[in-house]
Design an enzyme around this catalytic site. Structure first.
Site, short mmCIF file in Angstrom:
data_model
loop_
_atom_site.label_atom_id
_atom_site.label_comp_id
_atom_site.label_asym_id
_atom_site.label_seq_id
_atom_site.Cartn_x
_atom_site.Cartn_y
_atom_site.Cartn_z
CE1 TYR A 51 24.80 32.74 -18.40
CE2 TYR A 51 25.11 34.39 -20.11
CZ TYR A 51 24.33 33.82 -19.11
OH TYR A 51 23.10 34.34 -18.83
CD GLU A 53 23.73 28.71 -19.06
OE1 GLU A 53 24.47 29.07 -20.01
OE2 GLU A 53 22.53 28.96 -18.99
CG ASP A 211 19.33 25.49 5.90
OD1 ASP A 211 20.50 25.90 5.99
OD2 ASP A 211 18.39 26.19 5.47
CB THR A 237 24.28 30.69 3.30
OG1 THR A 237 24.38 30.72 4.72
CG2 THR A 237 22.83 30.71 2.89
#
Ligand code: DSN
Length: 435
Positions: A51, A53, A211, A237
């Site tokens: 984790y 964050e 994009d 992406t």
């Protein structure tokens, strides 16, 4: 996959089937690619356990110390994770010449969401490319958050040239005065003039988001104009032409850095996928190598060769051809007879050729049926195919088109497709391990 094989035969079989499908079939989906073993390794690593964050610590160049106040993590044990994320960020900045990069978006949709929220408020107007003219669901479709939260005004391609007419787009912009203009596409075979979009955005005092998901690899290699100097925010992406793991990324000017980071986490996402960020770092390292430019150049040469060969086979291509990695074949209307996009996709599948149905501009069929198919060359180029193979592929597609309802014939074509694929081995060691 030895552990999965021992522990979970059902899952193993399904995964092995997919490995076999990818290697045995011709992959022509314009948004897909085959990643390297290094990218696969990173994506399958222990980094999935962590984790993290928050954001990596930033070093103060002046004091050579970590600036704990700038950003931080919400969990301990992130010192090596920080190194991984910094590598991904620094490499992406270098590739694209961006001032600020956020590598945490889980997908292109997440990247778009954080980008829009950084610039405009719900209810504001976005001028964006219509889905049926090559846009994307997150560019304003009513079923996506974008159409749900924002007032969308679409622009399309010009009916005669099937390409952007920048004067027409400017006229719409002057008329509706959007807060944001969005460009970039999922099915637009032509180069996009980002400087022109910037001019229009400035004229109507709108923000500009690009994009560039489809063309990111071409941009990285300098083979398509870069949107980075022109757009307020660029989203992408990482798994299409860029040939990295499935995921998203945002590039922006420093002025937007804080807002972008805040809207990715905690605004729209929780913990970052650190194994995927490691895989992004691995892919970006590959994109910085000279061979990457050769690869992207071949992607374009192959697309041009495939487009020409399809034209020679009698197919009608939207806008007549391509400037990038993809093309749209217009199969004709229902009245003209022949297969719909949906039918052609199914027939191609039976012949071992993977592609997707796609609407063509001014399509009269519903999107789920559509009158076109979209074809792209990134994946077959990764396998090593070149111009001579494009001519063979166009002939195979013509055979499918002529026999779209004949399953025996499609099975014969499939064996020809598989023979062609055998000449260009892919993941051979993975296949051998799983024999
Ligand atoms: N689904 C992607 C594509 O195929 O273009 C866009 O996100």
């Amino acid at each position: 996959m030895n552990h999965i094989k021992r522990q979970d035969p059902d899952l193993y079989q399904a995964m092995l089937n997919e490995l076999t499908r990818q290697t045995a079939n011709l992959e022509l989906i314009a948004s897909e690619n085959f990643v390297s073993k290094a990218v696969l390794e990173a994506a399958g690593s222990v980094l999935t356990n962590k984790y993290a964050e928050g954001y990596p610590y930033r070093w103060s160049k002046k004091t050579d110390q970590i600036n704990y106040n700038l950003y931080g993590r919400y969990y301990g044990g992130c010192e090596f994770i920080d190194d991984v994320e910094e590598l991904a960020i620094e490499r992406a900045k270098k590739i694209f010449g961006a001032e600020h990069v956020n590598v945490q978006p889980h997908s292109g949709s997440q990247a778009n969401m954080a980008a829009y929220f950084s610039l405009i408020k719900p209810g504001d107007t976005i001028l964006s490319l219509e889905l049926s003219h090559g846009g994307h669901l997150t560019h304003g479709h009513p079923l996506s958050f974008s159409g749900y939260l924002f007032n969308i005004v679409p622009y399309g391609v010009n009916k005669d040239i099937e390409q952007f007419d920048y004067d027409e787009i400017r006229k719409i912009a002057l008329d509706v005065k959007p807060q944001m203009i969005l460009t970039g596409a999922s099915a637009y075979p032509r180069a996009i003039d980002f400087a022109r979009f910037r001019k229009i955005a400035d004229e109507v005092k709108a923000k500009l988001v690009v994009d560039m998901a489809h063309i990111a690899g071409l941009v990285a290699a300098g083979l398509h104009d870069t949107p980075v100097p022109y757009a307020d925010i660029v989203t992408t992406t990482t798994h299409k032409t860029l040939r990295g793991p499935r995921g998203g990324m945002i590039l922006c000017k420093n002025d937007y850095a804080k807002d972008v980071d805040r809207w990715v986490f905690p605004g729209t996402q929780g913990g970052p996928l650190m194994h995927i960020i490691a895989a992004k770092a691995a892919a970006f390292n590959e994109a910085l190598q000279p061979e990457f430019k050769d690869y992207q150049n071949q992607v374009i040469l192959n697309a041009k060769a495939l487009a020409k060969a399809l034209n020679d086979q009698g197919f009608n291509l939207v806008s007549g051809g391509t400037d990038n990695h993809l093309m749209l074949v217009n199969l004709g209307t229902e009245e003209e007879g022949g297969p719909s996009g949906k039918k052609m996709e199914e027939s191609l599948d039976l012949a071992g050729i993977t592609a997707n149905k796609n609407t063509v501009p001014f399509d009269t069929r519903k999107p789920f049926v559509a009158s076109g198919i979209r074809l792209g060359t990134p994946a077959i180029t990764t396998r090593g195919m070149k111009e001579p193979e494009m001519i063979k592929i166009a002939a195979l597609i013509r055979e499918v088109r002529d026999n779209y309802d004949n399953e025996d014939k499609l099975a014969q074509i499939k064996s020809m497709v598989q023979n062609l694929c055998k000449e260009f081995p892919l993941y051979a060691d993975l296949l051998a391990e799983n024999k």
